[in-house]
Design a protein around this motif. Structure first.
Motif, PDB file in Angstrom:
ATOM      1  N   LYS A   1     -31.723  74.063  -7.025  1.00  0.00           N
ATOM      2  CA  LYS A   1     -31.331  75.451  -7.260  1.00  0.00           C
ATOM      3  C   LYS A   1     -31.972  76.384  -6.240  1.00  0.00           C
ATOM      4  O   LYS A   1     -31.301  77.255  -5.662  1.00  0.00           O
ATOM      5  CB  LYS A   1     -31.739  75.869  -8.673  1.00  0.00           C
ATOM      6  CG  LYS A   1     -31.353  77.297  -9.038  1.00  0.00           C
ATOM      7  CD  LYS A   1     -32.201  77.813 -10.177  1.00  0.00           C
ATOM      8  CE  LYS A   1     -33.629  78.066  -9.719  1.00  0.00           C
ATOM      9  NZ  LYS A   1     -34.458  78.761 -10.735  1.00  0.00           N
ATOM     10  N   VAL A   2     -33.276  76.200  -6.005  1.00  0.00           N
ATOM     11  CA  VAL A   2     -33.982  77.062  -5.050  1.00  0.00           C
ATOM     12  C   VAL A   2     -33.433  76.880  -3.639  1.00  0.00           C
ATOM     13  O   VAL A   2     -33.249  77.849  -2.893  1.00  0.00           O
ATOM     14  CB  VAL A   2     -35.493  76.766  -5.099  1.00  0.00           C
ATOM     15  CG1 VAL A   2     -36.219  77.494  -3.974  1.00  0.00           C
ATOM     16  CG2 VAL A   2     -36.068  77.170  -6.447  1.00  0.00           C
TER      17      VAL A   2
ATOM     18  N   GLN B   1     -30.150  78.656  -3.375  1.00  0.00           N
ATOM     19  CA  GLN B   1     -30.308  80.105  -3.380  1.00  0.00           C
ATOM     20  C   GLN B   1     -30.857  80.640  -2.069  1.00  0.00           C
ATOM     21  O   GLN B   1     -30.586  81.786  -1.697  1.00  0.00           O
ATOM     22  CB  GLN B   1     -31.228  80.516  -4.532  1.00  0.00           C
ATOM     23  CG  GLN B   1     -30.613  80.341  -5.914  1.00  0.00           C
ATOM     24  CD  GLN B   1     -31.600  80.638  -7.029  1.00  0.00           C
ATOM     25  OE1 GLN B   1     -32.805  80.450  -6.870  1.00  0.00           O
ATOM     26  NE2 GLN B   1     -31.099  81.093  -8.160  1.00  0.00           N
ATOM     27  N   THR B   2     -31.649  79.833  -1.362  1.00  0.00           N
ATOM     28  CA  THR B   2     -32.292  80.301  -0.131  1.00  0.00           C
ATOM     29  C   THR B   2     -31.593  79.818   1.135  1.00  0.00           C
ATOM     30  O   THR B   2     -32.011  80.180   2.236  1.00  0.00           O
ATOM     31  CB  THR B   2     -33.752  79.820  -0.094  1.00  0.00           C
ATOM     32  OG1 THR B   2     -33.787  78.390  -0.212  1.00  0.00           O
ATOM     33  CG2 THR B   2     -34.548  80.441  -1.234  1.00  0.00           C
TER      34      THR B   2
ATOM     35  N   THR C   1     -25.914  72.403   1.362  1.00  0.00           N
ATOM     36  CA  THR C   1     -27.278  71.959   1.102  1.00  0.00           C
ATOM     37  C   THR C   1     -27.308  70.451   0.979  1.00  0.00           C
ATOM     38  O   THR C   1     -26.764  69.881   0.043  1.00  0.00           O
ATOM     39  CB  THR C   1     -27.814  72.598  -0.201  1.00  0.00           C
ATOM     40  OG1 THR C   1     -27.728  74.016  -0.091  1.00  0.00           O
ATOM     41  CG2 THR C   1     -29.258  72.189  -0.439  1.00  0.00           C
TER      42      THR C   1
ATOM     43  N   CYS D   1     -42.369  78.067  -5.229  1.00  0.00           N
ATOM     44  CA  CYS D   1     -41.182  78.401  -4.429  1.00  0.00           C
ATOM     45  C   CYS D   1     -41.461  78.278  -2.939  1.00  0.00           C
ATOM     46  O   CYS D   1     -40.602  77.830  -2.165  1.00  0.00           O
ATOM     47  CB  CYS D   1     -40.696  79.813  -4.766  1.00  0.00           C
ATOM     48  SG  CYS D   1     -39.997  79.985  -6.417  1.00  0.00           S
TER      49      CYS D   1
END
Length: 240
Positions: free
Chosen positions: A54-55, A58-59, A66, A147
């Motif tokens: 997820k991270v 999102q980034t 991804t 994170c």
């Protein structure tokens, strides 16, 4: 809350015995620590790979796919895993202490014949919110470091202490609490809603599954266990 036992006397009448909370077995802080730590650690181990994906999504830049790197899915798991016991102990200790304060403030001391405190959603909402506020102070720096580790490239060879040193060197201790306001806005209502919905759903499940023929300790324990699991799953999904 109060517990009552009914026993038949030789004359056939019934005697109701009301027992005060002080004489009942209570969950200790050590029990909260162990049970919360084990359950929390299991949830971190299962959920962390999905959180890493997820991270990264999102980034990542818009339009870039991804790529899943399987050996990096558990990158950054040490901070949440190592502090799970502390976090769970703080949450449930804060909730328990605020619940007792709520009872002392809003209800008379001593034995009563009502058990409204166990089903009072207002109490669960208020005490849960207090637990969320306390937890925010601990979880904010932990999530910040997590994170940073999750989005670090494998070539950087970032470590937990290395990320902490980098943040403190650049921004001081306050840098670890970057995003504290947003974290508090997330945790306070989330935990208030979690505990209130958990108590309400559990009470409804027990009420729906209870019947006169199942009125024994074994069936009641099974019902409570399933109700706790169902209510916990519902509350977790609702506050995700």
């Amino acid at each position: 809350s109060l517990t009552s036992s009914v026993s038949g006397s030789s004359s056939g009448s019934e005697e109701v015995v009301v027992v005060d909370d002080k004489s009942c077995s209570k969950v200790t802080a050590w029990q909260d620590l162990i049970a919360g730590g084990v359950a929390g650690s299991a949830s971190v181990i299962v959920g962390h790979p999905f959180d890493t994906l997820k991270v990264r999504m999102q980034t990542s830049a818009v339009g870039n796919s991804t790529k899943i790197v399987w050996n990096g899915l558990f990158r950054g798991i040490l901070p949440p895993l190592s502090t799970t016991i502390l976090v769970n102990a703080i949450v449930f200790s804060s909730y328990g202490m605020s619940s007792r304060f709520y009872d002392d403030y809003y209800y008379s001391t001593g034995s009563t014949t009502t058990t409204t405190t166990t089903s009072d959603w207002k109490k669960s909402m208020i005490c849960g919110s207090i637990a969320g506020a306390v937890q925010s102070v601990v979880i904010c720096p932990m999530e910040h470091v997590k994170c940073r580790l999750q989005i670090a490239s494998a070539a950087s060879n970032s470590s937990l202490l290395g990320v902490v040193d980098q943040i403190v060197a650049s921004h001081g201790i306050r840098g670890l609490y970057r995003g504290m306001t947003v974290t508090a806005w997330r945790e306070i209502p989330a935990f208030g809603l979690y505990f209130s919905s958990y108590d309400y759903v559990k009470e409804q499940l027990i009420s729906m599954s209870s019947s006169p023929q199942n009125n024994n300790n074994s069936n009641n324990n099974n019902t409570n266990n399933w109700a706790s699991a169902g209510a916990g799953g519902f509350a977790g999904c609702l506050t995700w």
